[in-house]
Motif scaffolding. Structure first.
Motif, PDB file in Angstrom:
ATOM      1  N   ASN A  90       0.618  -1.205   0.341  1.00 27.52           N
ATOM      2  CA  ASN A  90       0.307  -0.087  -0.356  1.00 27.52           C
ATOM      3  C   ASN A  90       0.972   0.950  -0.394  1.00 27.52           C
ATOM      4  OD1 ASN A  90      -2.781   1.229   0.184  1.00 27.52           O
ATOM      5  ND2 ASN A  90      -2.726   1.684   2.222  1.00 27.52           N
ATOM      6  N   HIS A  92       0.082   6.016  -0.150  1.00 28.31           N
ATOM      7  CA  HIS A  92      -0.130   7.016  -0.006  1.00 28.31           C
ATOM      8  C   HIS A  92       0.433   8.127  -0.558  1.00 28.31           C
ATOM      9  CE1 HIS A  92      -0.404   5.343   3.934  1.00 28.31           C
ATOM     10  NE2 HIS A  92      -1.315   4.719   3.602  1.00 28.31           N
ATOM     11  N   GLU A 138      -3.889   4.624  -1.604  1.00 25.71           N
ATOM     12  CA  GLU A 138      -5.340   4.296  -0.895  1.00 25.71           C
ATOM     13  C   GLU A 138      -5.320   6.012  -1.319  1.00 25.71           C
ATOM     14  OE1 GLU A 138      -6.718   3.899   3.885  1.00 25.71           O
ATOM     15  OE2 GLU A 138      -3.929   3.847   3.196  1.00 25.71           O
ATOM     16  N   ASN A 172      -6.075   1.566  -3.333  1.00 21.44           N
ATOM     17  CA  ASN A 172      -6.918   1.201  -2.166  1.00 21.44           C
ATOM     18  C   ASN A 172      -8.331   1.909  -2.327  1.00 21.44           C
ATOM     19  OD1 ASN A 172      -7.826  -0.281  -0.039  1.00 21.44           O
ATOM     20  ND2 ASN A 172      -5.422   0.234   1.303  1.00 21.44           N
ATOM     21  N   ASP A 174     -10.440   2.858  -0.271  1.00 16.75           N
ATOM     22  CA  ASP A 174     -11.398   3.366   1.601  1.00 16.75           C
ATOM     23  C   ASP A 174     -12.640   4.032   1.313  1.00 16.75           C
ATOM     24  OD1 ASP A 174     -11.414   3.879   4.065  1.00 16.75           O
ATOM     25  OD2 ASP A 174      -8.988   3.128   4.397  1.00 16.75           O
ATOM     26  N   GLN A 200     -11.755  -1.083   1.994  1.00 16.05           N
ATOM     27  CA  GLN A 200     -11.078  -0.822   2.583  1.00 16.05           C
ATOM     28  C   GLN A 200     -12.173  -0.391   3.569  1.00 16.05           C
ATOM     29  OE1 GLN A 200      -7.281   0.588   3.770  1.00 16.05           O
ATOM     30  NE2 GLN A 200      -6.585  -1.355   4.118  1.00 16.05           N
TER      31      GLN A 200
END
Length: 256
Positions: A90, A92, A138, A172, A174, A200
């Motif tokens: 993962n 960011h 993410e 990802n 979320d 997520q």
């Protein structure tokens, strides 16, 4: 769908490896964050199936020194992913500190920063291809948890993933962060499906298990089945009370 849970946020009274074992004993895959603070040998031998781990230690997508550090620690992370047989790593929009705040906050993301971020992520995807593993980018929320993070919205991460156009870089997605930052979750899932590597979840407000807040998780689960999503759904949330009950609520929300 395959269900997973974050060992970083559940069974907090236990040593970390025992948290992992408790989640795995429920038949769930396990997700971890910063691997540099973990006993990797113990995790590799505990019998858990790992679905996701942090794919870098620091760095960012847009500054020369930050890019160099991001790529270097992504390469280190791939070695750990191999030891844990973890398929997804993962990322960011920038490095985050221990409180989830950006190490170098950004107020305005310029067009040049977007172009540089795409080039950096192409390099990340190439690392993933060499190792046979997928990096996931993410989305985060700016209003509550991660103010100042560049490329934070799900629409941002989708645009970057789409521009890179590699099977080794995915979203990802979320839904906790997306509910705070964007809402309209079912349309977001429908529009993002080709680019999703993982989903997520946690409820809003509070970031706890499904059923503790405002998100209609039965409707989310039904939408995922309708659009044919068969990947990972991970609980990245705190237990509002007993962790076993929190996992019960999570599993109940997403099982057929």
């Amino acid at each position: 769908m395959i269900l997973a849970a974050s060992a970083e946020m559940l069974y907090l009274e236990l040593p970390f490896v025992e948290r992992v074992e408790r989640i795995a004993a429920r038949g769930l895959h396990v997700e971890i964050w910063n691997w540099s603070t973990k006993d990797i040998d113990a995790l590799a031998s505990c019998g858990a199936t790992f679905s996701s781990m942090t794919g870098y230690l620091d760095g960012n997508l847009t500054e020369p020194a930050g890019i160099e550090r991001l790529l270097s620690t992504a390469s280190e992370s791939l070695l750990v992913a191999e030891a844990l047989d973890c398929p997804r790593l993962n990322l960011h929009g920038t490095g985050l500190d221990g409180n989830g705040l950006p190490v170098r906050p950004v107020e305005v993301v310029t067009p040049a920063m977007w172009l540089t971020a795409v080039q950096t992520l192409r390099s990340i995807a190439a690392l993933g291809e060499q190792a046979g593993r997928v990096f996931t980018l993410e989305n985060l929320n700016l209003a509550v948890d991660h103010p100042g993070t560049p490329f934070a919205k799900a629409s941002d991460t989708r645009a970057l993933v789409r521009a890179v156009d590699s099977p080794y870089l995915k979203m990802n997605l979320d839904l906790y962060h997306a509910q705070i930052g964007e809402g309209n979750l079912i349309a977001l899932l429908e529009d993002s499906l080709p680019y999703i590597g993982e989903i997520q979840v946690a409820d809003v407000p509070g970031r706890c298990e499904p059923g503790t807040g405002e998100i209609n998780f039965p409707a989310i689960a039904a939408a995922l089945r309708r659009i044919g999503y068969t990947g990972i759904v991970g609980l990245e949330g705190w237990a509002s009370g007993d962790p076993d009950s929190a996992l019960d609520a999570f599993v109940s929300a997403f099982e057929m």
